[in-house]
Design an enzyme around this catalytic site. Structure first.
Site, short mmCIF file in Angstrom:
data_model
loop_
_atom_site.label_atom_id
_atom_site.label_comp_id
_atom_site.label_asym_id
_atom_site.label_seq_id
_atom_site.Cartn_x
_atom_site.Cartn_y
_atom_site.Cartn_z
N HIS A 136 0.78 -1.14 -0.20
CA HIS A 136 0.04 0.03 -0.03
C HIS A 136 0.82 1.52 0.00
O HIS A 136 0.46 2.29 0.85
CB HIS A 136 -0.94 0.19 1.28
CG HIS A 136 -2.19 -1.06 1.14
ND1 HIS A 136 -2.62 -1.50 -0.13
CD2 HIS A 136 -2.67 -1.69 2.03
CE1 HIS A 136 -3.47 -2.44 0.29
NE2 HIS A 136 -3.64 -2.57 1.51
N HIS A 210 -9.52 1.76 1.07
CA HIS A 210 -9.58 0.69 1.84
C HIS A 210 -10.69 0.51 3.03
O HIS A 210 -10.23 0.20 4.07
CB HIS A 210 -8.18 0.57 2.57
CG HIS A 210 -7.38 -0.79 2.87
ND1 HIS A 210 -8.19 -1.44 3.79
CD2 HIS A 210 -6.61 -1.59 2.31
CE1 HIS A 210 -7.37 -2.65 4.16
NE2 HIS A 210 -6.50 -2.74 3.01
N GLU A 348 -11.54 -3.96 -2.57
CA GLU A 348 -10.60 -2.85 -3.12
C GLU A 348 -10.56 -2.87 -4.49
O GLU A 348 -9.95 -3.58 -5.09
CB GLU A 348 -9.23 -2.98 -2.60
CG GLU A 348 -9.34 -2.72 -0.87
CD GLU A 348 -8.08 -3.43 -0.32
OE1 GLU A 348 -6.95 -3.05 -0.54
OE2 GLU A 348 -8.22 -4.53 0.44
#
Length: 383
Positions: A136, A210, A348
């Protein structure tokens, strides 16, 4: 609120009228104007604001820290509201947290193997924050950055523009990336996310959101009774570090088959090697529609108890379905209840994990002169 099933594609294709930007510190709570309030301060004194949006029966609260969805409130079949997103009620918990609750993710959502990739003959070393891998965006991804936020109204829509500039070399990524993320609530109550980015040097980009969902309400317990449908005939199996092997495996005959819809708990404890490695579902599904020029519906999530239903449309080729495997009871939400394994799930929308190292996967390269654009639309109902 109109609780009939809403048409996702119509909302995604709706035109955008001239906008009115709202940049003051507070606005009347009546009507559909965005409302801005102080949420807290960082250790260095930086003020973090919470913006509240309301339209079409949907209520959304977003932080300038991390572009985080702090609250998403929806009515059930009886019109009773609940916050259906996991999170915290204070900025200190978000700063200390490692779960990415509600965050805007970048520069690259999901994992990149060993935090390395080669682009145009140059090898780049990224920030490593998930074992030997980069997750991420690295240790200080977009979820930890303070975004500039402007509220707006546009016809019957209300929303926020969020801006962040990621400088060349930040977390090891090449190029100065200028990012704009727009959250819009439509008159139907749909929540639309539009991502845009440009760069001055070739780089890789994979932006996503998220949010952890529990349609029964955050802190209400497990999501294993939620019913999930995914229009995906294949998924990307992973190695022990949750990095895709490169295979596009068929879901038929496996616990990963959600094409006809089923309760999440039906197969989550099956003795499948992929479920054992990930401690549940934490994989990328290859959407049957592929990459599309506009958002196409691919997922339906429903909580039978409350009647709340979420439908998601995207133009992206994949979705990471994560079943909250690493929630361990140590975190407490705004409800005052702790979050245990499986108390929330993420969907996601994305390009595939580790795409910079997987030539057979859809490319995530962005070059100067190009504009990265992608849209995801969330539609809500209750019955």
């Amino acid at each position: 609120m109109d609780t009939s099933r809403r048409t996702v594609l119509a909302a995604a294709a709706a035109g955008v009228a001239a906008t009115t930007v709202i940049s003051g510190t507070a606005h009347a709570a009546s009507g559909k104007q965005p409302v801005k309030e102080l949420f807290g301060k960082l250790a260095d004194g930086t003020k973090i604001y919470r913006w509240s949006l309301q339209n079409g029966g949907t209520r959304l609260k977003v932080l300038s820290y991390g572009g985080i969805v702090q609250s998403l409130e929806l009515p059930d079949r009886h019109g009773r509201y609940a916050n259906v997103s996991l999170g915290y009620d204070n900025i200190e918990a978000y700063v200390a947290g490692t779960t990415f609750f509600g965050a805007t993710i970048g520069r690259y959502g999901n994992r990149i193997a060993k935090g390395q990739f080669t682009l145009d003959g140059t090898k780049y070393q990224l920030s490593v924050n998930d074992g030997v891998n980069s997750l991420h965006g690295g240790a200080k991804g977009f979820n930890t950055r303070v975004w500039d936020v402007e509220g707006f109204t546009s016809g019957s829509d209300v929303g926020l523009h969020l801006y962040y500039t990621s400088v060349d070399g930040e977390m090891g990524y090449p190029g100065t990336l200028r990012v704009k993320v727009t959250f819009t609530l439509t008159a139907r109550g749909d929540w639309r996310i539009d991502y845009e980015a440009t760069t001055d040097k070739a780089t890789v980009v994979n932006l996503t959101n998220h949010t952890y969902y529990n349609l029964a309400g955050e802190g209400s317990g497990s999501i294993e009774g939620h019913e999930l449908t995914l229009a995906a005939s294949r998924y990307t199996p992973t190695d022990s570090g949750l990095i895709p092997t490169g295979e596009l495996a068929k879901v038929a005959g496996t616990p990963f088959d959600f094409r006809r819809g089923k309760e999440i708990g039906d197969d989550i404890r099956a003795a499948h090697p992929q479920l054992i490695t990930a401690k549940g579902f934490d994989h990328n599904w290859v959407l049957d529609k592929g990459s599309t020029s506009s958002p196409v519906h691919f997922a339906t999530l429903r909580d039978p108890g409350s009647g709340r239903t979420l439908k998601i449309a995207t133009d992206q080729p994949g979705v990471q379905f994560y079943s909250g495997n690493f929630l361990d009871g140590t975190l407490t939400g705004p409800s005052g209840r702790t979050y245990r394994q499986g108390d929330g799930l993420c969907l996601e929308t994305q390009h595939f994990p580790d795409s910079p190292n997987q030539p057979s996967f859809p490319s995530t390269v962005l070059r100067p002169g190009q504009t990265y654009r992608t849209t995801t639309v969330h539609s809500f109902s209750a019955s």
